[in-house]
Design a protein around this motif. Structure first.
Motif, PDB file in Angstrom:
ATOM      1  N   LYS A 112      -6.264  34.099   3.301  1.00  0.00           N
ATOM      2  CA  LYS A 112      -7.441  34.085   4.180  1.00  0.00           C
ATOM      3  C   LYS A 112      -8.638  34.789   3.551  1.00  0.00           C
ATOM      4  CE  LYS A 112      -7.767  37.119   7.588  1.00  0.00           C
ATOM      5  NZ  LYS A 112      -7.534  37.954   8.791  1.00  0.00           N
ATOM      6  N   SER A 135     -14.149  31.715   4.686  1.00  0.00           N
ATOM      7  CA  SER A 135     -14.925  32.350   5.757  1.00  0.00           C
ATOM      8  C   SER A 135     -14.181  32.257   7.087  1.00  0.00           C
ATOM      9  CB  SER A 135     -16.274  31.644   5.901  1.00  0.00           C
ATOM     10  OG  SER A 135     -16.055  30.307   6.350  1.00  0.00           O
ATOM     11  N   LYS A 136     -14.659  33.019   8.063  1.00  0.00           N
ATOM     12  CA  LYS A 136     -14.093  32.958   9.413  1.00  0.00           C
ATOM     13  C   LYS A 136     -14.286  31.563  10.003  1.00  0.00           C
ATOM     14  CE  LYS A 136     -14.000  35.257  13.890  1.00  0.00           C
ATOM     15  NZ  LYS A 136     -14.022  33.997  14.667  1.00  0.00           N
ATOM     16  N   GLU A 137     -15.404  30.898   9.673  1.00  0.00           N
ATOM     17  CA  GLU A 137     -15.658  29.540  10.170  1.00  0.00           C
ATOM     18  C   GLU A 137     -14.582  28.567   9.682  1.00  0.00           C
ATOM     19  OE1 GLU A 137     -18.990  31.914  10.825  1.00  0.00           O
ATOM     20  OE2 GLU A 137     -18.079  31.510   8.850  1.00  0.00           O
ATOM     21  N   GLN A 177     -11.512  29.358   8.899  1.00  0.00           N
ATOM     22  CA  GLN A 177     -10.289  29.692   9.637  1.00  0.00           C
ATOM     23  C   GLN A 177     -10.339  29.105  11.051  1.00  0.00           C
ATOM     24  OE1 GLN A 177      -9.173  33.930   9.352  1.00  0.00           O
ATOM     25  NE2 GLN A 177     -10.452  34.060   7.533  1.00  0.00           N
ATOM     26  N   ASP A 178     -11.507  29.205  11.681  1.00  0.00           N
ATOM     27  CA  ASP A 178     -11.657  28.683  13.046  1.00  0.00           C
ATOM     28  C   ASP A 178     -11.456  27.175  13.095  1.00  0.00           C
ATOM     29  OD1 ASP A 178     -12.092  31.185  14.069  1.00  0.00           O
ATOM     30  OD2 ASP A 178     -14.294  31.019  14.092  1.00  0.00           O
ATOM     31  N   LYS A 188      -7.784  26.648  13.173  1.00  0.00           N
ATOM     32  CA  LYS A 188      -7.278  27.056  14.497  1.00  0.00           C
ATOM     33  C   LYS A 188      -7.493  25.944  15.512  1.00  0.00           C
ATOM     34  CE  LYS A 188      -7.844  32.081  14.455  1.00  0.00           C
ATOM     35  NZ  LYS A 188      -8.701  33.190  14.889  1.00  0.00           N
TER      36      LYS A 188
END
Length: 292
Positions: free
Chosen positions: A116, A120-122, A124-125, A128
């Motif tokens: 991870k 970026s968090k985007e 990962q989202d 998800k």
């Protein structure tokens, strides 16, 4: 004494007994007569023949709660399916094949996206979002930054878990992070059978603590679903079930039929299009195989 078979090779079974270690055992001849072959993962009763040399004989096989066909192992409670979020890019079609294979064998799945720290968090989202309706537990980890490891340990506790996923995603690194003594266990068995490097070609279970076990195996690289009938595939995409009541036709396979609850859920964004596209690809693949 009662223990669990953590490795089997050349007629020898290596049985882990909590608090006592690993015993090299043969199986009683009566199992062969009854056509009952011990499997990695079996819970067994052993009689100790030599405590100093840790030698024994398997005297009883306890009933199995589950049995995987490929690889052939028993009493697996769940599968930890590991993919990288990057380097290599996740092949979601392959991930969905893993999920179908586990559903077919009635084994619960946990999805783990490793590395991870590379995205970026985007990003990962986005991953998800694809799997949130499937209700599979979803974890993002970084071995490099030691993130998500404790969360995985909690999900593994007091269960026997199969480790699955393609090469290059960090499975070995993750295993070593979860259980630093894994290499010691490999060495203990290797010393007994004097086979060294050849041992990794067989299914193997590592004890993490108490009754918590993790199985690593080369057998999960075989992911053909050809024994599956195309009409049955829909049963193994778990998020479809909720919307099948809205299908006009009984036996709807959610492909070309009009008034299909599943296709409508995809259009409405309640089922992610990635999952549905992979379903269609697998359906067509099974359809083509039946022709030949």
């Amino acid at each position: 004494m009662q223990g669990k078979i953590i490795k089997g090779i050349a007629g020898f079974y290596y049985v882990h007994v909590v608090g006592y270690g690993i015993y090299e055992c043969k199986a009683k001849g009566v199992f062969r007569i009854k056509n009952k072959k011990p499997l990695v993962g079996d819970n067994v009763e052993i009689a100790v023949l030599d405590e100093k040399e840790k030698l024994g004989i398997i005297t009883e096989l306890f009933p199995r709660t589950s049995q995987l066909i490929r690889p052939t192992v028993a009493n697996i409670d769940q599968a930890l399916i590991i993919f990288a979020v990057s380097s290599p890019e996740p092949n979601l079609n392959l991930l969905d094949r893993f999920l179908v294979m586990m559903e077919m064998q009635q084994v619960a799945s946990i999805i783990c996206f490793n590395k991870k720290d590379l995205v970026s968090k985007e990003d990962q989202d986005r991953l998800k979002e694809i799997y949130q309706e499937s209700k599979y537990p979803l974890i993002f980890t970084s071995v490099y930054k030691k993130e998500g490891i404790e969360e995985i340990k909690k999900l593994l506790y007091c269960k026997t878990t199969a480790l699955a996923g393609p090469s290059g995603v960090g499975k070995s690194s993750l295993l070593n992070e979860i259980q630093p003594d894994a290499n010691m266990q490999i060495g203990e068995i290797s010393e007994k059978i004097k086979r060294g490097k050849h041992t990794t070609r067989h299914s193997e279970i590592f004890q993490l603590e108490g009754n918590t076990y993790l199985m690593d195996t080369p057998g999960f690289t075989s992911l053909s679903l050809e024994e599956l009938e195309k009409e049955e595939l829909k049963k193994y995409f778990v998020e479809f079930k909720e919307y099948e009541k809205d299908c006009k036709f009984k036996g709807c396979v959610h492909m070309n039929e009009p008034i299909c609850g599943v296709k409508q859920a995809v259009l409405d964004g309640r089922i992610h299009s990635s999952r549905y596209e992979n379903y269609m690809m697998l359906y067509e693949e099974l359809k083509e195989k039946k022709k030949y």
